[in-house]
Design a protein around this motif. Structure first.
Motif, PDB file in Angstrom:
ATOM      1  N   THR A  25     -15.005   0.265 -18.839  1.00 22.41           N
ATOM      2  CA  THR A  25     -14.961   0.033 -17.712  1.00 22.41           C
ATOM      3  C   THR A  25     -13.069   0.222 -18.014  1.00 22.41           C
ATOM      4  OG1 THR A  25     -14.618  -2.490 -18.652  1.00 22.41           O
ATOM      5  CG2 THR A  25     -16.431  -2.024 -17.710  1.00 22.41           C
ATOM      6  N   ASN A  26     -12.615   1.325 -18.494  1.00 19.87           N
ATOM      7  CA  ASN A  26     -11.451   1.360 -18.888  1.00 19.87           C
ATOM      8  C   ASN A  26     -10.745   1.584 -17.223  1.00 19.87           C
ATOM      9  OD1 ASN A  26      -8.568   1.508 -19.804  1.00 19.87           O
ATOM     10  ND2 ASN A  26      -9.045   4.109 -19.538  1.00 19.87           N
TER      11      ASN A  26
ATOM     12  N   ALA B  88     -10.469   7.328 -15.759  1.00 20.88           N
ATOM     13  CA  ALA B  88     -10.925   6.978 -16.120  1.00 20.88           C
ATOM     14  C   ALA B  88     -12.400   5.928 -15.534  1.00 20.88           C
ATOM     15  CB  ALA B  88     -10.588   5.393 -16.125  1.00 20.88           C
ATOM     16  N   CYS B  89     -13.568   5.779 -16.975  1.00 25.24           N
ATOM     17  CA  CYS B  89     -14.509   5.182 -16.021  1.00 25.24           C
ATOM     18  C   CYS B  89     -14.506   4.226 -15.421  1.00 25.24           C
ATOM     19  CB  CYS B  89     -15.851   4.394 -17.923  1.00 25.24           C
ATOM     20  SG  CYS B  89     -15.769   5.776 -18.898  1.00 25.24           S
TER      21      CYS B  89
ATOM     22  N   VAL C 293     -22.504   0.018 -14.323  1.00 25.60           N
ATOM     23  CA  VAL C 293     -23.127   0.362 -15.049  1.00 25.60           C
ATOM     24  C   VAL C 293     -23.006  -1.051 -15.945  1.00 25.60           C
ATOM     25  CG1 VAL C 293     -23.126   1.422 -17.165  1.00 25.60           C
ATOM     26  CG2 VAL C 293     -22.299   2.469 -14.939  1.00 25.60           C
ATOM     27  N   ALA C 294     -22.412  -1.645 -16.078  1.00 27.88           N
ATOM     28  CA  ALA C 294     -22.190  -3.104 -17.160  1.00 27.88           C
ATOM     29  C   ALA C 294     -22.868  -4.034 -16.223  1.00 27.88           C
ATOM     30  CB  ALA C 294     -21.026  -3.535 -17.363  1.00 27.88           C
ATOM     31  N   ASP C 295     -22.865  -4.575 -15.224  1.00 26.41           N
ATOM     32  CA  ASP C 295     -23.703  -5.171 -15.009  1.00 26.41           C
ATOM     33  C   ASP C 295     -25.231  -4.585 -14.698  1.00 26.41           C
ATOM     34  OD1 ASP C 295     -21.768  -7.183 -14.168  1.00 26.41           O
ATOM     35  OD2 ASP C 295     -21.406  -6.213 -11.960  1.00 26.41           O
ATOM     36  N   ALA C 296     -25.931  -3.752 -14.537  1.00 30.49           N
ATOM     37  CA  ALA C 296     -27.344  -2.703 -14.868  1.00 30.49           C
ATOM     38  C   ALA C 296     -27.744  -2.972 -15.699  1.00 30.49           C
ATOM     39  CB  ALA C 296     -26.784  -1.528 -14.179  1.00 30.49           C
TER      40      ALA C 296
ATOM     41  N   THR D  56     -15.648  -2.585 -22.725  1.00 36.96           N
ATOM     42  CA  THR D  56     -14.372  -1.936 -23.429  1.00 36.96           C
ATOM     43  C   THR D  56     -13.373  -1.119 -22.686  1.00 36.96           C
ATOM     44  OG1 THR D  56     -15.535   0.063 -24.179  1.00 36.96           O
ATOM     45  CG2 THR D  56     -16.095  -1.665 -25.551  1.00 36.96           C
ATOM     46  N   GLY D  57     -12.493  -1.100 -23.242  1.00 35.64           N
ATOM     47  CA  GLY D  57     -11.173   0.421 -22.493  1.00 35.64           C
ATOM     48  C   GLY D  57     -11.802   1.473 -23.280  1.00 35.64           C
ATOM     49  N   CYS D  58     -11.251   1.910 -23.499  1.00 30.58           N
ATOM     50  CA  CYS D  58     -11.654   3.130 -23.297  1.00 30.58           C
ATOM     51  C   CYS D  58     -11.757   3.777 -24.593  1.00 30.58           C
ATOM     52  CB  CYS D  58     -10.402   4.203 -23.113  1.00 30.58           C
ATOM     53  SG  CYS D  58     -10.697   6.256 -22.725  1.00 30.58           S
TER      54      CYS D  58
END
Length: 119
Positions: free
Chosen positions: A21-22, A30-31, A39-42, A62-64
């Motif tokens: 989620t950087n 960046a993502c 995306v993380a929630d899904a 995460t970061g990158c």
């Protein structure tokens, strides 16, 4: 330092999904620009629906991860050693089925234990 490998295994955790989620102010993508929070929630929602979120599978933002794109998020699944890029929220269900099976019953396998993936 306290190694927690055995306590994690004893608790039943088998897999770890990392979602980049950087965000950064840069000329480089960046993502976060690719709807990474969604995306993380899904991912979390898909795992919750199968009752394995935080009981068998950890999810970490995460970061990158080194695969950033403004077209979607980078996702890594361990211990499987599976890496994905440009994942959109709409693609998460198919990705999760591919990795864990439709009912999230294919858990805890290492990359060596899985059939070769076409990519």
């Amino acid at each position: 330092m306290n190694e927690q490998t055995e306590s994690v295994r004893e608790a039943g955790f088998t897999d770890h999904v990392l979602v980049c989620t950087n965000a950064r102010e840069s000329e480089y993508a960046a993502c976060a620009e690719g709807d990474a929070d969604a995306v993380a929630d899904a991912v979390r929602s898909w795992l919750r629906e199968r009752d394995v979120f935080w009981s068998r599978v950890y999810v970490a933002e995460t970061g990158c991860l080194g695969l950033c794109s403004a077209e979607g998020a980078a996702v890594a699944v361990h211990p499987r050693g599976r890496w994905f890029t440009e994942v959109t929220p709409a693609e998460v269900p198919d990705l999760m089925v591919d990795v864990f099976g439709p009912d999230a019953t294919d858990l805890g396998r290492t990359a060596d234990e899985l059939p070769a993936q076409s990519g």
